[in-house]
Write a protein that holds these residues in place. Structure first.
Motif, PDB file in Angstrom:
ATOM      1  N   LEU A   1     -10.341  10.487  -4.192  1.00  0.00           N
ATOM      2  CA  LEU A   1     -11.096  11.733  -4.176  1.00  0.00           C
ATOM      3  C   LEU A   1     -11.857  11.889  -2.862  1.00  0.00           C
ATOM      4  O   LEU A   1     -12.575  10.977  -2.451  1.00  0.00           O
ATOM      5  N   PRO A   2     -11.731  13.037  -2.177  1.00  0.00           N
ATOM      6  CA  PRO A   2     -12.511  13.270  -0.957  1.00  0.00           C
ATOM      7  C   PRO A   2     -14.003  13.300  -1.277  1.00  0.00           C
ATOM      8  O   PRO A   2     -14.411  13.662  -2.382  1.00  0.00           O
ATOM      9  N   ASN A   3     -14.808  12.910  -0.296  1.00  0.00           N
ATOM     10  CA  ASN A   3     -16.250  12.868  -0.466  1.00  0.00           C
ATOM     11  C   ASN A   3     -16.882  13.665   0.663  1.00  0.00           C
ATOM     12  O   ASN A   3     -16.549  13.452   1.830  1.00  0.00           O
ATOM     13  N   PRO A   4     -17.798  14.609   0.369  1.00  0.00           N
ATOM     14  CA  PRO A   4     -18.359  15.448   1.435  1.00  0.00           C
ATOM     15  C   PRO A   4     -19.297  14.699   2.367  1.00  0.00           C
ATOM     16  O   PRO A   4     -19.620  15.196   3.453  1.00  0.00           O
ATOM     17  N   VAL A   5     -19.756  13.527   1.980  1.00  0.00           N
ATOM     18  CA  VAL A   5     -20.743  12.785   2.763  1.00  0.00           C
ATOM     19  C   VAL A   5     -20.128  11.572   3.454  1.00  0.00           C
ATOM     20  O   VAL A   5     -20.483  11.232   4.582  1.00  0.00           O
ATOM     21  N   ARG A   6     -19.192  10.913   2.784  1.00  0.00           N
ATOM     22  CA  ARG A   6     -18.609   9.674   3.308  1.00  0.00           C
ATOM     23  C   ARG A   6     -17.135   9.871   3.650  1.00  0.00           C
ATOM     24  O   ARG A   6     -16.398  10.506   2.910  1.00  0.00           O
ATOM     25  N   GLY A   7     -16.721   9.281   4.774  1.00  0.00           N
ATOM     26  CA  GLY A   7     -15.319   9.285   5.149  1.00  0.00           C
ATOM     27  C   GLY A   7     -14.562   8.174   4.454  1.00  0.00           C
ATOM     28  O   GLY A   7     -15.160   7.248   3.885  1.00  0.00           O
ATOM     29  N   GLN A   8     -13.244   8.241   4.501  1.00  0.00           N
ATOM     30  CA  GLN A   8     -12.431   7.225   3.846  1.00  0.00           C
ATOM     31  C   GLN A   8     -12.383   5.959   4.712  1.00  0.00           C
ATOM     32  O   GLN A   8     -12.796   5.957   5.860  1.00  0.00           O
ATOM     33  N   PRO A   9     -11.901   4.844   4.147  1.00  0.00           N
ATOM     34  CA  PRO A   9     -12.126   3.525   4.764  1.00  0.00           C
ATOM     35  C   PRO A   9     -11.643   3.400   6.207  1.00  0.00           C
ATOM     36  O   PRO A   9     -10.474   3.618   6.509  1.00  0.00           O
ATOM     37  N   ALA A  10     -12.576   3.019   7.078  1.00  0.00           N
ATOM     38  CA  ALA A  10     -12.270   2.697   8.467  1.00  0.00           C
ATOM     39  C   ALA A  10     -13.456   1.935   9.044  1.00  0.00           C
ATOM     40  O   ALA A  10     -14.611   2.298   8.802  1.00  0.00           O
ATOM     41  N   ASN A  11     -13.157   0.878   9.778  1.00  0.00           N
ATOM     42  CA  ASN A  11     -14.188   0.070  10.436  1.00  0.00           C
ATOM     43  C   ASN A  11     -13.809  -0.097  11.902  1.00  0.00           C
ATOM     44  O   ASN A  11     -12.630  -0.195  12.244  1.00  0.00           O
ATOM     45  N   LEU A  12     -14.829  -0.130  12.745  1.00  0.00           N
ATOM     46  CA  LEU A  12     -14.612  -0.257  14.183  1.00  0.00           C
ATOM     47  C   LEU A  12     -15.327  -1.498  14.703  1.00  0.00           C
ATOM     48  O   LEU A  12     -16.501  -1.721  14.412  1.00  0.00           O
ATOM     49  N   LEU A  13     -14.585  -2.314  15.443  1.00  0.00           N
ATOM     50  CA  LEU A  13     -15.181  -3.394  16.229  1.00  0.00           C
ATOM     51  C   LEU A  13     -15.032  -3.008  17.691  1.00  0.00           C
ATOM     52  O   LEU A  13     -13.915  -2.767  18.167  1.00  0.00           O
ATOM     53  N   THR A  14     -16.139  -2.941  18.413  1.00  0.00           N
ATOM     54  CA  THR A  14     -16.052  -2.530  19.811  1.00  0.00           C
ATOM     55  C   THR A  14     -17.111  -3.231  20.651  1.00  0.00           C
ATOM     56  O   THR A  14     -18.225  -3.490  20.191  1.00  0.00           O
ATOM     57  N   ASN A  15     -16.729  -3.547  21.875  1.00  0.00           N
ATOM     58  CA  ASN A  15     -17.703  -4.057  22.846  1.00  0.00           C
ATOM     59  C   ASN A  15     -17.780  -3.141  24.058  1.00  0.00           C
ATOM     60  O   ASN A  15     -18.288  -3.518  25.112  1.00  0.00           O
ATOM     61  N   GLY A  16     -17.264  -1.922  23.895  1.00  0.00           N
ATOM     62  CA  GLY A  16     -17.279  -0.943  24.972  1.00  0.00           C
ATOM     63  C   GLY A  16     -15.960  -0.860  25.705  1.00  0.00           C
ATOM     64  O   GLY A  16     -15.411   0.226  25.885  1.00  0.00           O
TER      65      GLY A  16
END
Length: 327
Positions: free
Chosen positions: A47-62
């Motif tokens: 189910l879509p959620n108006p406040v939260r996006g679906q699963p995704a995580n980011l690892l970044t050091n620039g």
């Protein structure tokens, strides 16, 4: 006294979640880790959620960025987090449910449209090659048209895109990170069966220069994840509010055939983690902190209850994460 301290601590953690505070990688850390974790999307589908996006995580050091899962909205939220496509080195898919791969077409398409030249490797379980090849093929008509200016040079959408399929025990070394893989319990196919070989759900451990982070992906209770996560600094765990999810199932699935409703209920009950199970997994793995994401059926007003259930089995720092929260 111990119980009282735990309750006060749970309130502190809940307030920290609201304020957006983050936990250090370890008690003796004196510098910011080179890789920052951003929980881009924190709700479980479908189910879509108006406040939260679906699963995704980011690892970044620039300079280097990794996506772990690529749910709907991942491209926009990756940009909002300040990570451009040129820094994206790899995408790691835990499994192929649509809430975890729905944003992959946009990431690939926008990356291509912006003429991003660097190599990108997409890692995932068996079947990832089929999915990526199909998405690249679907990009064909737009790639041929380019911007509609006569004389433009055609560039294949598949240029500089590689796919590597992983399974239990796989190890990847990439830009200073070592990524270890374990098969989890999100699918219940009989071991040795054709379905078990073909359809797998994976968990990932990232051993980075400054800390180690484990992503459960979608899973039920799993000793394999506990072994993978043992001693890690951070466990990024999924969580389901089972009673509320089953209630929603009844409300939204009135017209589903009975046998499908039974299968869905079994999936929710056996192949996801309730708060108490998150605490047990974290305790057995002796991790330094827990970040809860992929929230399924949860309600914001019940956050203190979730934290309390986790704290019955795990005494370390715990955050129920929000979208775009930095850790």
């Amino acid at each position: 006294m111990k119980t009282g301290c735990r309750n006060i601590r749970g309130l502190f953690i809940a307030l920290s979640m609201v304020a957006g505070w983050t936990f250090p990688a370890s008690a003796d850390a004196t510098v910011t880790p080179p890789f920052e974790l951003v929980t881009l999307g924190t709700v479980g589908g479908p189910l879509p959620n108006p406040v939260r996006g679906q699963p995704a995580n980011l690892l970044t050091n620039g300079s280097d960025s990794f996506l772990i899962d690529c749910g709907d909205g991942a491209a926009e939220r990756m940009a909002a987090a300040g990570a451009g496509f040129p820094s994206l080195r790899a995408i790691f898919l835990t499994h192929h449910h649509f809430d975890h791969i729905g944003g992959l077409f946009a990431v690939l398409g926008l990356r291509f449209q912006l003429d991003t030249q660097g190599p990108l490797t997409i890692y995932g379980p068996r079947g990832t090659t089929t999915i990526v090849n199909a998405l690249l093929a679907a990009m064909g008509p737009s790639a041929e048209a380019r911007y509609g200016v006569p004389g433009e040079r055609f560039i294949s959408p598949a240029q500089n895109i590689d796919v590597v399929e992983l399974t239990d025990g796989s190890v990847v070394k990439l830009n200073g990170a070592t990524i270890s893989v374990a098969l989890n319990s999100h699918y219940s196919f009989d071991p040795g069966s054709a379905d078990h070989q073909k359809h797998q759900s994976l968990s990932y451990r990232f051993d980075l220069p400054a800390r180690s982070i484990v992503f459960t992906g979608d899973t039920g209770p799993s000793s394999a994840i506990e072994k993978l996560a043992y001693g890690a600094d951070v466990l990024v765990a999924e969580m389901i509010d089972l009673p509320n999810t089953l209630k929603k199932l009844e409300a939204f699935a009135r017209n589903l055939p009975p046998h499908i409703k039974v299968h869905m209920a079994e999936h929710f009950e056996k192949q996801h983690l309730v708060p108490a199970e998150v605490g047990k997994m974290a305790s057995r793995a002796r991790v330094g902190a827990v970040i809860v994401t992929h929230l399924a059926g949860t309600r914001d007003e019940d956050v203190l209850d979730y934290l309390s259930d986790i704290a019955r089995n795990y005494s370390g720092p715990t955050i129920v994460s929000n979208d775009m929260q930095r850790h």
